[in-house]
Design a protein around this motif. Structure first.
Motif, PDB file in Angstrom:
ATOM      1  N   TYR A   1      -0.709  -1.172   5.146  1.00 49.11           N
ATOM      2  CA  TYR A   1       0.386  -0.214   4.936  1.00 49.11           C
ATOM      3  C   TYR A   1       1.619  -0.639   5.725  1.00 49.11           C
ATOM      4  CZ  TYR A   1       3.045   4.143   5.121  1.00 49.11           C
ATOM      5  OH  TYR A   1       4.042   5.075   5.042  1.00 49.11           O
TER       6      TYR A   1
ATOM      7  N   ILE B   1       1.594   5.452   0.304  1.00 46.40           N
ATOM      8  CA  ILE B   1       1.154   6.513   1.207  1.00 46.40           C
ATOM      9  C   ILE B   1      -0.111   7.184   0.660  1.00 46.40           C
ATOM     10  CG2 ILE B   1       2.631   8.323   0.231  1.00 46.40           C
ATOM     11  CD1 ILE B   1       2.181   7.910   3.981  1.00 46.40           C
TER      12      ILE B   1
ATOM     13  N   THR C   1       6.799   7.392   9.001  1.00 51.55           N
ATOM     14  CA  THR C   1       5.453   7.843   8.667  1.00 51.55           C
ATOM     15  C   THR C   1       4.889   8.612   9.854  1.00 51.55           C
ATOM     16  OG1 THR C   1       5.133   5.907   7.272  1.00 51.55           O
ATOM     17  CG2 THR C   1       3.155   7.127   7.909  1.00 51.55           C
TER      18      THR C   1
ATOM     19  N   VAL D   1      -4.673   0.371   9.150  1.00 54.43           N
ATOM     20  CA  VAL D   1      -3.348   0.659   8.590  1.00 54.43           C
ATOM     21  C   VAL D   1      -2.465  -0.585   8.447  1.00 54.43           C
ATOM     22  CG1 VAL D   1      -3.405   3.031   9.439  1.00 54.43           C
ATOM     23  CG2 VAL D   1      -2.258   1.276  10.795  1.00 54.43           C
TER      24      VAL D   1
ATOM     25  N   MET E   1       0.850  -1.176   0.000  1.00 57.99           N
ATOM     26  CA  MET E   1       0.000   0.000   0.000  1.00 57.99           C
ATOM     27  C   MET E   1       0.896   1.239   0.000  1.00 57.99           C
ATOM     28  SD  MET E   1      -2.771   1.261   2.899  1.00 57.99           S
ATOM     29  CE  MET E   1      -4.018   0.072   2.482  1.00 57.99           C
TER      30      MET E   1
ATOM     31  N   ARG F   1       6.067   2.066  -0.345  1.00 57.16           N
ATOM     32  CA  ARG F   1       5.159   3.012   0.310  1.00 57.16           C
ATOM     33  C   ARG F   1       5.186   4.387  -0.342  1.00 57.16           C
ATOM     34  NH1 ARG F   1       6.380   1.962   6.741  1.00 57.16           N
ATOM     35  NH2 ARG F   1       5.722  -0.225   6.771  1.00 57.16           N
TER      36      ARG F   1
ATOM     37  N   GLU G   1      -2.523   5.695  -1.106  1.00 58.57           N
ATOM     38  CA  GLU G   1      -3.643   4.797  -0.814  1.00 58.57           C
ATOM     39  C   GLU G   1      -4.013   4.873   0.668  1.00 58.57           C
ATOM     40  OE1 GLU G   1      -2.767   1.335  -4.155  1.00 58.57           O
ATOM     41  OE2 GLU G   1      -1.569   1.399  -2.313  1.00 58.57           O
ATOM     42  N   LEU G   2      -2.997   4.941   1.525  1.00 57.95           N
ATOM     43  CA  LEU G   2      -3.258   5.088   2.959  1.00 57.95           C
ATOM     44  C   LEU G   2      -4.001   6.387   3.237  1.00 57.95           C
ATOM     45  CD1 LEU G   2      -2.866   4.239   5.941  1.00 57.95           C
ATOM     46  CD2 LEU G   2      -0.669   5.432   5.865  1.00 57.95           C
ATOM     47  N   ASN G   3      -3.573   7.473   2.630  1.00 59.88           N
ATOM     48  CA  ASN G   3      -4.230   8.763   2.862  1.00 59.88           C
ATOM     49  C   ASN G   3      -5.679   8.761   2.392  1.00 59.88           C
ATOM     50  OD1 ASN G   3      -2.500  10.485   4.322  1.00 59.88           O
ATOM     51  ND2 ASN G   3      -1.173  10.614   2.537  1.00 59.88           N
TER      52      ASN G   3
ATOM     53  N   LEU H   1      -7.487   7.018   5.205  1.00 57.06           N
ATOM     54  CA  LEU H   1      -7.541   7.867   6.395  1.00 57.06           C
ATOM     55  C   LEU H   1      -8.548   8.999   6.235  1.00 57.06           C
ATOM     56  CD1 LEU H   1      -3.750   8.106   7.305  1.00 57.06           C
ATOM     57  CD2 LEU H   1      -5.504   6.758   8.489  1.00 57.06           C
TER      58      LEU H   1
ATOM     59  N   THR I   1       3.570  -3.327   4.153  1.00 58.42           N
ATOM     60  CA  THR I   1       4.172  -2.993   2.866  1.00 58.42           C
ATOM     61  C   THR I   1       5.643  -2.616   3.055  1.00 58.42           C
ATOM     62  OG1 THR I   1       2.050  -2.160   2.062  1.00 58.42           O
ATOM     63  CG2 THR I   1       4.014  -1.436   0.871  1.00 58.42           C
TER      64      THR I   1
END
Length: 153
Positions: free
Chosen positions: A65, A3, A29, A62, A1, A73, A5-7, A10, A68
């Protein structure tokens, strides 16, 4: 994943008040709240530093992430697709490709200036560009010739 995709996750979930994450040059992070305040830090070696109490739901969110590798990332590079640059009376105008909706329907806008290059509606990841080319393969060479990494034109 990545950053990015994480955002996206979130910002949709807003789990425990955390709405954004950034990654620094060391792979650390930093998770932030809506006021851009630090909420939690994940070091590049996997150590957590909590500044607030975090729920198990957040850690489940998360987990992909965290699993990953650091090298995967990083955010995808973003590009502007700029066809023309025109200068009139010391003003610079650009003809750029603009996103129209989630189906990657695109249109050109002749009334752009330098500030539009930082607008997300004028930024495309490589995967988005590949979707456009897949839909309209006849424009592949034109689009590839007009791609400029954001901040480098």
């Amino acid at each position: 994943m990545t950053i990015d995709e994480l955002n996206k996750l979130l910002s949709e979930k807003k789990q425990d008040g955390i709405v954004k994450a950034t990654i620094d040059e060391h792979g650390t992070t930093i998770f932030r709240g809506s006021e851009n305040e630090y909420r939690m830090i994940l070091s590049s070696v996997g150590h957590w530093q909590n500044i607030i109490t975090i729920s198990n739901d957040f850690f489940e969110l998360v987990a992909p992430y965290v699993d990953t590798p650091l090298s995967e990332r990083e955010p995808e590079k973003k590009y502007n697709i700029i066809f023309f640059k025109d200068i009139d009376d010391n003003n610079q105008f650009l003809t750029m490709v603009e996103k129209d909706d989630d189906d990657m329907i695109i249109r050109t806008n002749e009334d752009c200036d330098n500030s539009d290059k930082s607008d997300p509606d004028y930024q495309f990841t490589e995967s988005e560009i590949n979707k456009i080319i897949k839909k309209r393969p006849e424009f592949k060479n034109t689009i590839e010739a007009a791609m400029f990494e954001v901040g480098k034109f």
